[in-house]
Design a protein around this motif. Sequence first.
Motif, PDB file in Angstrom:
ATOM      1  N   MET A 152       0.819  -1.212   0.000  1.00  0.00           N
ATOM      2  CA  MET A 152       0.000   0.000   0.000  1.00  0.00           C
ATOM      3  C   MET A 152       0.853   1.262   0.000  1.00  0.00           C
ATOM      4  N   HIS A 153       2.076   1.186   0.496  1.00  0.00           N
ATOM      5  CA  HIS A 153       2.890   2.390   0.570  1.00  0.00           C
ATOM      6  C   HIS A 153       3.302   2.895  -0.809  1.00  0.00           C
ATOM      7  N   TYR A 154       3.157   2.074  -1.850  1.00  0.00           N
ATOM      8  CA  TYR A 154       3.464   2.531  -3.187  1.00  0.00           C
ATOM      9  C   TYR A 154       2.365   3.440  -3.747  1.00  0.00           C
ATOM     10  N   ILE A 155       1.175   3.393  -3.162  1.00  0.00           N
ATOM     11  CA  ILE A 155       0.078   4.243  -3.628  1.00  0.00           C
ATOM     12  C   ILE A 155       0.240   5.614  -2.992  1.00  0.00           C
ATOM     13  N   THR A 156       0.713   6.556  -3.760  1.00  0.00           N
ATOM     14  CA  THR A 156       0.998   7.909  -3.284  1.00  0.00           C
ATOM     15  C   THR A 156      -0.014   8.895  -3.852  1.00  0.00           C
ATOM     16  N   VAL A 157       0.088  10.124  -3.371  1.00  0.00           N
ATOM     17  CA  VAL A 157      -0.778  11.186  -3.892  1.00  0.00           C
ATOM     18  C   VAL A 157      -0.520  11.386  -5.386  1.00  0.00           C
ATOM     19  N   GLU A 158       0.752  11.348  -5.783  1.00  0.00           N
ATOM     20  CA  GLU A 158       1.094  11.532  -7.197  1.00  0.00           C
ATOM     21  C   GLU A 158       0.505  10.420  -8.052  1.00  0.00           C
TER      22      GLU A 158
ATOM     23  N   ARG B  75      -9.051  17.091  -2.932  1.00  0.00           N
ATOM     24  CA  ARG B  75      -9.794  15.823  -3.028  1.00  0.00           C
ATOM     25  C   ARG B  75      -8.838  14.638  -3.052  1.00  0.00           C
ATOM     26  N   ILE B  76      -7.766  14.745  -3.849  1.00  0.00           N
ATOM     27  CA  ILE B  76      -6.821  13.641  -3.963  1.00  0.00           C
ATOM     28  C   ILE B  76      -6.087  13.424  -2.643  1.00  0.00           C
ATOM     29  N   THR B  77      -5.722  14.491  -1.970  1.00  0.00           N
ATOM     30  CA  THR B  77      -5.045  14.362  -0.676  1.00  0.00           C
ATOM     31  C   THR B  77      -5.939  13.672   0.346  1.00  0.00           C
ATOM     32  N   ASP B  78      -7.207  14.083   0.389  1.00  0.00           N
ATOM     33  CA  ASP B  78      -8.155  13.446   1.314  1.00  0.00           C
ATOM     34  C   ASP B  78      -8.367  11.983   0.950  1.00  0.00           C
ATOM     35  N   LEU B  79      -8.446  11.680  -0.356  1.00  0.00           N
ATOM     36  CA  LEU B  79      -8.624  10.290  -0.787  1.00  0.00           C
ATOM     37  C   LEU B  79      -7.424   9.449  -0.378  1.00  0.00           C
ATOM     38  N   HIS B  80      -6.224   9.989  -0.532  1.00  0.00           N
ATOM     39  CA  HIS B  80      -5.019   9.260  -0.146  1.00  0.00           C
ATOM     40  C   HIS B  80      -5.012   8.957   1.351  1.00  0.00           C
ATOM     41  N   ASP B  81      -5.412   9.931   2.169  1.00  0.00           N
ATOM     42  CA  ASP B  81      -5.465   9.714   3.625  1.00  0.00           C
ATOM     43  C   ASP B  81      -6.446   8.614   3.976  1.00  0.00           C
ATOM     44  N   ARG B  82      -7.610   8.605   3.324  1.00  0.00           N
ATOM     45  CA  ARG B  82      -8.621   7.580   3.628  1.00  0.00           C
ATOM     46  C   ARG B  82      -8.167   6.193   3.188  1.00  0.00           C
ATOM     47  N   VAL B  83      -7.485   6.124   2.035  1.00  0.00           N
ATOM     48  CA  VAL B  83      -7.005   4.827   1.549  1.00  0.00           C
ATOM     49  C   VAL B  83      -5.946   4.265   2.477  1.00  0.00           C
ATOM     50  N   GLN B  84      -4.975   5.077   2.863  1.00  0.00           N
ATOM     51  CA  GLN B  84      -3.869   4.592   3.681  1.00  0.00           C
ATOM     52  C   GLN B  84      -4.289   4.267   5.111  1.00  0.00           C
ATOM     53  N   SER B  85      -5.291   4.991   5.636  1.00  0.00           N
ATOM     54  CA  SER B  85      -5.740   4.740   7.009  1.00  0.00           C
ATOM     55  C   SER B  85      -6.800   3.661   7.101  1.00  0.00           C
ATOM     56  N   GLY B  86      -7.299   3.188   5.939  1.00  0.00           N
ATOM     57  CA  GLY B  86      -8.341   2.164   5.951  1.00  0.00           C
ATOM     58  C   GLY B  86      -9.737   2.719   6.059  1.00  0.00           C
ATOM     59  N   ARG B  87      -9.898   4.057   6.038  1.00  0.00           N
ATOM     60  CA  ARG B  87     -11.225   4.666   6.140  1.00  0.00           C
ATOM     61  C   ARG B  87     -11.947   4.752   4.800  1.00  0.00           C
ATOM     62  N   PHE B  88     -11.277   4.371   3.733  1.00  0.00           N
ATOM     63  CA  PHE B  88     -11.911   4.414   2.415  1.00  0.00           C
ATOM     64  C   PHE B  88     -13.024   3.377   2.343  1.00  0.00           C
ATOM     65  N   ARG B  89     -14.186   3.787   1.848  1.00  0.00           N
ATOM     66  CA  ARG B  89     -15.336   2.899   1.722  1.00  0.00           C
ATOM     67  C   ARG B  89     -15.690   2.726   0.245  1.00  0.00           C
TER      68      ARG B  89
ATOM     69  N   ASP C 261       0.451  -7.730   2.375  1.00  0.00           N
ATOM     70  CA  ASP C 261      -0.044  -6.509   3.014  1.00  0.00           C
ATOM     71  C   ASP C 261      -1.536  -6.653   3.294  1.00  0.00           C
ATOM     72  N   PRO C 262      -1.947  -6.731   4.558  1.00  0.00           N
ATOM     73  CA  PRO C 262      -3.380  -6.922   4.859  1.00  0.00           C
ATOM     74  C   PRO C 262      -4.229  -5.742   4.420  1.00  0.00           C
ATOM     75  N   ARG C 263      -3.644  -4.543   4.352  1.00  0.00           N
ATOM     76  CA  ARG C 263      -4.433  -3.386   3.930  1.00  0.00           C
ATOM     77  C   ARG C 263      -4.835  -3.500   2.462  1.00  0.00           C
ATOM     78  N   MET C 264      -3.934  -3.998   1.630  1.00  0.00           N
ATOM     79  CA  MET C 264      -4.258  -4.196   0.220  1.00  0.00           C
ATOM     80  C   MET C 264      -5.319  -5.281   0.059  1.00  0.00           C
ATOM     81  N   LEU C 265      -5.187  -6.367   0.783  1.00  0.00           N
ATOM     82  CA  LEU C 265      -6.183  -7.435   0.708  1.00  0.00           C
ATOM     83  C   LEU C 265      -7.545  -6.945   1.192  1.00  0.00           C
ATOM     84  N   ARG C 266      -7.540  -6.139   2.254  1.00  0.00           N
ATOM     85  CA  ARG C 266      -8.798  -5.603   2.780  1.00  0.00           C
ATOM     86  C   ARG C 266      -9.451  -4.673   1.768  1.00  0.00           C
TER      87      ARG C 266
END
Length: 418
Positions: A1-7, A39-53, A157-162
Amino acid sequence: MHYITVEMLRDAYNTLKRDAASGVDDVTWQEYGEGLESRITDLHDRVQSGRFRAKPSKRVWIPKPDGRQRPIGIAALEDKIVQQAVVWVLNHIYEKDFLGFSYGFRPERSQHDALDAIWVGITQRKVNWVLDADIKSFFDTINHAWLMKFLERRIADPRMLRLIRKWLRAGVSEDGEWSKTEVGTPQGSVISPLLSNIYLHYALDKWVTEWRKDKANGEVIIVRYADDFVMGFQHRSKAERFLEEMKKRFAAFGLEIHGEKTRLIEFGRFAEANRATRGEGKVETFDFLGFTHTCSRTWKHNRFIIRRNTIAKRLRAKLKEVRKEIIRCRHEPVPALGKWLRSVVQGHLNYFAVPGNTKAINTFRREICKAWLFALRRRSQKSSLTWERIQCLIRTWIPATKVNHPYPSQRLCVNYPR
């Protein structure tokens, strides 16, 4: 998951189609672009923290050539962005694993690569029988449990699987009503092609490779593009044995062979002579990626060759669709309609203009020109437009037919020297 960046998420947004249909969120590409950075910054935060739905896919139905309808899932815009980023990351992993005879939805591989491979395989190997196989409703029957087991073999990476599990469980929305999805992945989503390739890599590709080593006493070739694959066998008994074992193999993974679309036919350099000896009719043909493959021979040296012609049913359907659109737009300015027809004909030639298919592409171009003439005549009750007078318009707007692709053996040897 750490490869998924804002860029990466920003790049994923920019690669999406601008005019694509919106999902259940009703957000278009242009609307999301307003205030993109926040929007992209907020999306990145939600993805990395697991809050993305993950949002459910909006289901729409499109007609199929056989009269039935195919369900298509349209994902929400943020789901498309994240899925594209995930596909980029996972491609670096699975491109090392995927086998050479898999061509569908892979970087730097196309339908023509698969067509070249099956042409070269049959003409240059000892192939006497062809198995034209199709998996019944493949995308709708993928088993989620098996898919996650396959993913866990390479992803720790459990976050990617989740995250992937969220998309599988998001369900679909049709006419405002949500329904749960127990199996399958929505056709049309960004990540579905990769997930389908991973599923078939373990359920089919690796098994075929082992079967070919252990149980095949003779030539066996395979070319797969997504859920459609063609196999060639030297011996009929091995082809029949493989088909029976494949049905059992697929049943274990929740898949089923389409009984009507799967056929074992005699096909190859000796098929015509063998069938003539037995008093049987012409050699059967098979369809693959838009082309009907036929046994033939060269005119000069009488060598065996495979002729590839546009599937007649598809050609008629495309002509009917274009004629209908020409009639609808016949009152538009001639340059506007001519520009559109140029793109239609050129797009058709880009795919179907292969060696040996000249008659079919000439037919397509000629019928388009005749439909245009008919439509221009309908613009006035006193039209004096003749075929000779429209030739100037045709030369200006309609591309001339020519073969755009080399012979399969030439291109395949360049792309895949082995």
